[in-house]
Scaffold this active site. Structure first.
Site, short mmCIF file in Angstrom:
data_model
loop_
_atom_site.label_atom_id
_atom_site.label_comp_id
_atom_site.label_asym_id
_atom_site.label_seq_id
_atom_site.Cartn_x
_atom_site.Cartn_y
_atom_site.Cartn_z
N LYS A 1 49.54 101.13 136.12
CA LYS A 1 50.06 100.22 137.14
C LYS A 1 51.35 99.58 136.65
O LYS A 1 51.35 98.75 135.76
CB LYS A 1 49.05 99.10 137.46
CG LYS A 1 49.47 98.37 138.74
CD LYS A 1 48.83 97.01 138.91
CE LYS A 1 49.53 95.92 138.18
NZ LYS A 1 50.93 95.69 138.58
N GLU B 1 49.38 93.68 124.33
CA GLU B 1 50.71 93.40 123.78
C GLU B 1 51.25 92.24 124.58
O GLU B 1 51.65 92.41 125.74
CB GLU B 1 51.62 94.64 123.95
CG GLU B 1 51.17 95.85 123.17
CD GLU B 1 51.41 95.71 121.67
OE1 GLU B 1 52.22 94.86 121.26
OE2 GLU B 1 50.76 96.44 120.93
N CYS C 1 59.87 90.39 124.76
CA CYS C 1 58.72 89.72 124.15
C CYS C 1 59.05 89.26 122.73
O CYS C 1 58.57 88.24 122.27
CB CYS C 1 57.53 90.66 124.13
SG CYS C 1 57.91 92.27 123.42
N GLU D 1 56.90 80.31 125.60
CA GLU D 1 57.79 81.46 125.83
C GLU D 1 58.56 81.23 127.13
O GLU D 1 57.96 81.14 128.20
CB GLU D 1 56.93 82.73 125.95
CG GLU D 1 57.77 83.98 126.05
CD GLU D 1 56.92 85.24 126.24
OE1 GLU D 1 55.97 85.20 127.03
OE2 GLU D 1 57.23 86.25 125.60
P1 NAD Z 1 52.66 89.42 133.49
O1 NAD Z 1 51.58 89.14 132.54
O2 NAD Z 1 52.88 88.47 134.61
O3 NAD Z 1 52.43 90.85 134.19
C1 NAD Z 1 52.28 92.02 133.45
C2 NAD Z 1 51.53 93.04 134.28
O4 NAD Z 1 50.22 92.53 134.54
C3 NAD Z 1 52.14 93.34 135.64
O5 NAD Z 1 51.96 94.69 135.95
C4 NAD Z 1 51.31 92.47 136.58
O6 NAD Z 1 51.25 92.97 137.90
C5 NAD Z 1 49.96 92.57 135.92
N1 NAD Z 1 49.06 91.45 136.26
C6 NAD Z 1 49.39 90.18 136.59
N2 NAD Z 1 48.27 89.46 136.84
C7 NAD Z 1 47.23 90.29 136.63
C8 NAD Z 1 45.82 90.15 136.72
N3 NAD Z 1 45.27 88.98 137.08
N4 NAD Z 1 45.04 91.21 136.43
C9 NAD Z 1 45.58 92.40 136.06
N5 NAD Z 1 46.91 92.60 135.98
C10 NAD Z 1 47.72 91.56 136.26
O7 NAD Z 1 53.96 89.62 132.63
P2 NAD Z 1 55.43 89.90 133.14
O8 NAD Z 1 55.98 88.64 133.72
O9 NAD Z 1 55.46 91.14 133.95
O10 NAD Z 1 56.17 90.24 131.75
C11 NAD Z 1 56.60 89.27 130.88
C12 NAD Z 1 55.59 89.05 129.78
O11 NAD Z 1 55.31 90.29 129.12
C13 NAD Z 1 56.09 88.14 128.68
O12 NAD Z 1 55.08 87.24 128.32
C14 NAD Z 1 56.40 89.09 127.53
O13 NAD Z 1 56.36 88.50 126.27
C15 NAD Z 1 55.36 90.12 127.71
N6 NAD Z 1 55.74 91.37 127.05
C16 NAD Z 1 55.10 91.70 125.87
C17 NAD Z 1 55.49 92.85 125.18
C18 NAD Z 1 54.84 93.24 123.88
O14 NAD Z 1 54.98 94.39 123.48
N7 NAD Z 1 54.15 92.36 123.19
C19 NAD Z 1 56.50 93.65 125.69
C20 NAD Z 1 57.11 93.28 126.89
C21 NAD Z 1 56.71 92.14 127.56
#
Ligand code: NAD
Length: 499
Positions: free
Chosen positions: A177, A252, A286, A387
């Site tokens: 997804k 992650e 991230c 963050e």
């Molecule tokens: P997010 O957590 O809002 O969303 C990530 C994914 O999860 C999206 O596909 C979203 O649709 C899905 N999602 C959201 N709510 C959900 C739920 N209740 N159940 C299942 N899936 C759900 O994050 P974002 O805003 O898309 O990305 C930014 C975040 O990602 C930051 O916190 C960043 O640090 C993190 N990130 C981490 C890494 C890593 O490798 N550690 C890499 C990139 C980004």
């Protein structure tokens, strides 16, 4: 405007509800694509297809070389379609064209690497178990089954390949997804995978929203593992949903990485490094170096040089190769970042650069925030603990190395960290005391598909990349093969068995 459907069981299909959503260009708010919106029902359908492909299809038992060749074909196709994918990534995610070029190149390169991993036999002998000649013992790595992969919006195609590559290389089937904010390149990848000739149901790609499609993937009993990249808050939710069946998870998650500059650092290098660590992709990484810890001995000069460079950063149209910073991903993200800037001022930190929205009229429709530097920050402030995920750097000063290490570790996160020094030995000693999954010495952002990446503390669970990352997509089986060939010689012969 492009149109995309869900990719389920080898076919492109509309959502069961018939609903769609629009993916918006964050630079000008034009619609990039109209996309079918996967609901929980579509997620269920995709999981059933992946389950069937795993339980009854050829994929998990296919010779490794064949799986490897299919992954290599995906890598080649990404390269062939490179130009189109770069333009699409820029439009869909607001990534600068320079970053997008690198992302597409690295997506192809990592798929190529994962295709090589797919050909590896991971079976290992267990030495020293019992007396020689009694038995042979092997550790066998098998696919886990159906993997649900959920990814964020900051590196859309790269993330998709980082999940699909190792999961498929290990012989799993997958439902991916992508983020609802950046679904386009993942759906182009669906087309590439389709053309490459993967068996039906091995890869399913369902664009949709977290609480609808995402939660269903995390809780569905036919899913064996959830591999998630995104925020720590959502990571916790996913882990809770997956707990019901004790599904395997790798998470992650977020970061607030400390970038420590020692007084003996090469300042030219460290200033540019600090800029790159923080402002690459508008700070939406991230592992962004968002807490800059400066030795008080060099801080005045360092800040002055840093601010000069920040003043030269070009914020603008991400398609223009001279642009350094493009827009943030969405209006919501822009407002969130501006909210943190307000918070920082309230907490008493000093704005030394930026602090608002650029005023140029050609940027008025984009979700921009100026590159912002806060000085006089204390580590306990919200802007240093949470963050922000935008172009906001917090600068903190320290007097001793012990203090720098304590500040760096005083965070709920532990994803990345960096040390800048002319003395590698000294930097290494500090690196050994930093609670972070990656520590760069005189470098930043260098993430390779060959080296494990992941977080300590609330930055995550598990690792991606390299053999270690591949093993996260496997179950471990101990195979014990008897070599005695006679029941009298068995060590248990004299225990319960009647003679
Ligand atoms: P997010 O957590 O809002 O969303 C990530 C994914 O999860 C999206 O596909 C979203 O649709 C899905 N999602 C959201 N709510 C959900 C739920 N209740 N159940 C299942 N899936 C759900 O994050 P974002 O805003 O898309 O990305 C930014 C975040 O990602 C930051 O916190 C960043 O640090 C993190 N990130 C981490 C890494 C890593 O490798 N550690 C890499 C990139 C980004």
């Amino acid at each position: 405007m492009r149109e995309y459907q869900l990719y389920i069981d080898g076919s492109f299909v509309p959502a069961e509800s018939g609903q769609t959503f629009d993916s918006i260009n964050p630079f000008n708010q034009e619609i990039v694509a109209r996309v079918s919106r996967a609901s929980a029902a579509d997620a269920k359908k995709a999981v059933v297809a992946a389950r069937r492909a795993f339980d009854k299809g050829p994929w998990p038992l296919m010779p490794r070389e064949e799986r490897s060749a299919l992954l290599k074909a995906v890598s080649d196709k990404i390269n062939e379609k490179g130009k189109e994918l770069v333009a699409l990534e820029v439009a869909d995610s607001g990534s600068t064209i320079r970053k997008a070029k690198e992302d597409i190149f690295l997506s192809a390169r990592s798929m190529n690497y994962f295709s090589k991993l797919a050909a590896l036999d991971l079976t290992e002998p267990v030495e020293g178990l019992g007396k020689p000649g009694f038995s042979k013992n092997l550790i066998v790595r098998e696919p886990i089954g159906v993997v649900a992969a959920i990814i964020p919006w900051n590196f859309p195609l790269k993330m998709a390949t980082w999940k699909l590559g190792p999961a498929l290389a290990a012989g799993n089937t997958v439902v991916l997804k992508p983020s609802e904010l950046t679904p386009c390149t993942a759906l182009e990848l669906a087309q590439i995978i389709h053309e490459a000739g993967f068996p039906k149901g091995v890869v399913n790609i369902i664009p949709g929203f977290g609480p609808e499609a995402g939660e269903e993937l995390a809780r569905n009993p036919l899913v064996d593992k959830v591999s998630f990249t995104g925020s720590t808050a959502v990571g916790k939710k996913i882990m809770a949903l997956a707990a019901d069946q004790l599904k395997k998870v790798t998470l992650e998650c977020g970061g607030k990485s400390a970038n420590i500059v020692l007084h003996d650092a090469d300042l030219d290098l460290a200033v540019d490094g600090a800029l790159y660590a923080m402002f690459y992709h508008q700070g939406q990484c991230c592992e962004a170096g968002s807490r800059l810890l400066l030795s008080r001995k060099i801080s005045a000069e360092f800040i002055q040089r840093l601010l000069e460079k920040v003043g030269k950063l070009r914020t603008g149209n991400p398609s223009d190769p001279s642009t350094d910073l493009g827009p943030l991903i969405s209006r919501k993200q822009q407002e969130r970042v501006l909210g943190y800037i307000k918070q920082g001022k309230k907490e008493g930190a000093r704005i030394a650069a930026g602090g608002g929205v650029p005023t140029a009229h050609d940027l008025a429709n984009g979700f921009f925030v100026q590159p912002t530097v806060f000085t006089e920050v204390r580590n306990e402030m919200k802007i240093a603990q949470e963050e922000i995920f935008g172009p906001v750097l917090t600068v903190i000063q320290y007097d001793t190395e012990d203090e720098a290490i304590a500040l760096a570790n005083d965070s709920m996160y532990g994803l990345g960290a960096g040390v800048w020094s002319r003395d590698n030995e000294r930097a290494l000693k500090i690196a050994g005391r930093l609670r972070a999954g990656t520590v760069w010495i005189n470098e930043w952002h260098l993430i390779s598909e060959k080296a494990p990446f992941g977080g300590y503390k609330q930055s995550g669970i598990g690792r991606e990349f390299g053999i270690e990352g591949l093993k996260e997509y496997t179950e471990t089986k101990h195979l014990h093969i008897d070599e005695l060939g006679s029941r009298e010689k068995k060590p248990w012969y004299d225990t319960v068995v009647p003679k």
